[in-house]
Design a protein around this motif. Structure first.
Motif, PDB file in Angstrom:
ATOM      1  N   THR A  67      40.023  23.859  10.740  1.00 38.95           N
ATOM      2  CA  THR A  67      39.288  25.295  10.333  1.00 38.95           C
ATOM      3  C   THR A  67      40.137  26.232  10.998  1.00 38.95           C
ATOM      4  OG1 THR A  67      37.296  23.884  10.250  1.00 38.95           O
ATOM      5  CG2 THR A  67      37.086  26.557  10.634  1.00 38.95           C
ATOM      6  N   ASP A  84      33.339  31.510   7.088  1.00 37.32           N
ATOM      7  CA  ASP A  84      33.603  30.696   6.065  1.00 37.32           C
ATOM      8  C   ASP A  84      32.820  31.367   4.743  1.00 37.32           C
ATOM      9  OD1 ASP A  84      34.224  28.848   7.983  1.00 37.32           O
ATOM     10  OD2 ASP A  84      32.142  27.752   7.862  1.00 37.32           O
ATOM     11  N   GLY A 103      37.332  36.213   5.243  1.00 42.41           N
ATOM     12  CA  GLY A 103      36.571  34.922   5.270  1.00 42.41           C
ATOM     13  C   GLY A 103      37.516  34.016   4.363  1.00 42.41           C
ATOM     14  N   TRP A 104      37.621  32.591   4.604  1.00 45.37           N
ATOM     15  CA  TRP A 104      38.253  31.680   4.096  1.00 45.37           C
ATOM     16  C   TRP A 104      37.345  30.923   3.240  1.00 45.37           C
ATOM     17  CZ3 TRP A 104      38.819  26.337   4.563  1.00 45.37           C
ATOM     18  CH2 TRP A 104      38.044  25.684   5.639  1.00 45.37           C
ATOM     19  N   THR A 106      36.017  27.550   1.817  1.00 43.36           N
ATOM     20  CA  THR A 106      35.930  26.348   2.396  1.00 43.36           C
ATOM     21  C   THR A 106      36.181  25.116   1.449  1.00 43.36           C
ATOM     22  OG1 THR A 106      33.454  26.438   2.159  1.00 43.36           O
ATOM     23  CG2 THR A 106      34.337  27.104   4.184  1.00 43.36           C
ATOM     24  N   THR A 110      42.573  24.293   4.011  1.00 40.82           N
ATOM     25  CA  THR A 110      42.595  24.951   5.286  1.00 40.82           C
ATOM     26  C   THR A 110      44.181  25.496   5.316  1.00 40.82           C
ATOM     27  OG1 THR A 110      43.129  23.266   6.606  1.00 40.82           O
ATOM     28  CG2 THR A 110      41.109  23.871   6.374  1.00 40.82           C
TER      29      THR A 110
END
Length: 210
Positions: A67, A84, A103-104, A106, A110
């Motif tokens: 993560t 997230d 934000g990434w 999910t 990753t």
């Protein structure tokens, strides 16, 4: 996704590319944080409205899944935590609730893992947002990620492009890769005062170099 991802992810991401509004994310004029414009079909996605700058790709071996917790882009003074981001009920990509942090996504790889990791952030939110200067980046600039396992992969920007929201290249941004890539997404172009949103998306493409 490409081989090396967790079982089942390939089918999920392909379905998302075909049916959802993932692309037009992270856009704000200080209004509705969860509004995302539809993207074009993969078959009709158009090239950038303005010429995109690019640089040769430099690759490093992909990493195991971990993560991401922090993003750094020294060239534009970005040092942000990462939250997230999932999908909304309509299939659009969730976006951060305010101008900070970024934000990434999910549902994808990753950063550092095989495939295209996607990070979204606002250009503004009642003032400059985390990606306010994203459009000024150039090929060769670097992006650093800190991950939960302690690793700190570095990405080299290969291309910076801008697309009309209704012609967002979903397949290019979310599609399979044979290496570890990173996509940074925000808004750009002119601001539509009637809708309260920018007309375009800016996408920064980068590749893992170490």
């Amino acid at each position: 996704m490409s081989t090396g991802q967790r079982p089942g992810r390939a089918m999920v991401v392909v379905a998302l590319m075909a049916t959802t509004t993932l692309g037009a994310s992270a856009c704000s004029g200080g209004t509705d944080a969860n509004t995302a414009a539809p993207v074009a079909s993969m078959k009709t996605a158009a090239p950038p409205r303005s010429p995109a700058t690019s640089a040769p790709r430099v690759e490093a071996a992909a990493l195991a899944r971990s993560t991401p917790v922090r993003l750094s882009i020294p060239e534009i003074g970005v040092d942000s935590a990462l939250m997230d981001l999932g999908l909304l009920a309509d299939g659009s990509l969730q976006v951060p609730p305010s101008g900070f942090p970024a934000g990434w996504y999910t549902g994808g790889p990753t950063p550092g893992e095989l495939g295209p990791a996607v990070i979204a952030g606002h250009i503004d939110w009642h003032g400059p947002g985390v990606f306010f200067k994203l459009h000024t980046l150039k090929p060769g600039d670097q992006v650093m990620i800190r991950r939960a396992d302690g690793s700190q992969p570095t990405f080299r920007i290969s291309r910076v492009a801008r697309y009309p929201k209704d012609r967002f290249p979903t397949a290019l941004v979310y599609g399979n890769l044979d290496h570890a890539g990173l996509r940074l997404v925000t808004c750009g172009g002119s601001f539509n005062s009637q809708t309260g949103h920018y007309r375009d998306n800016v996408v920064v493409y980068a590749d893992l170099i170490g």
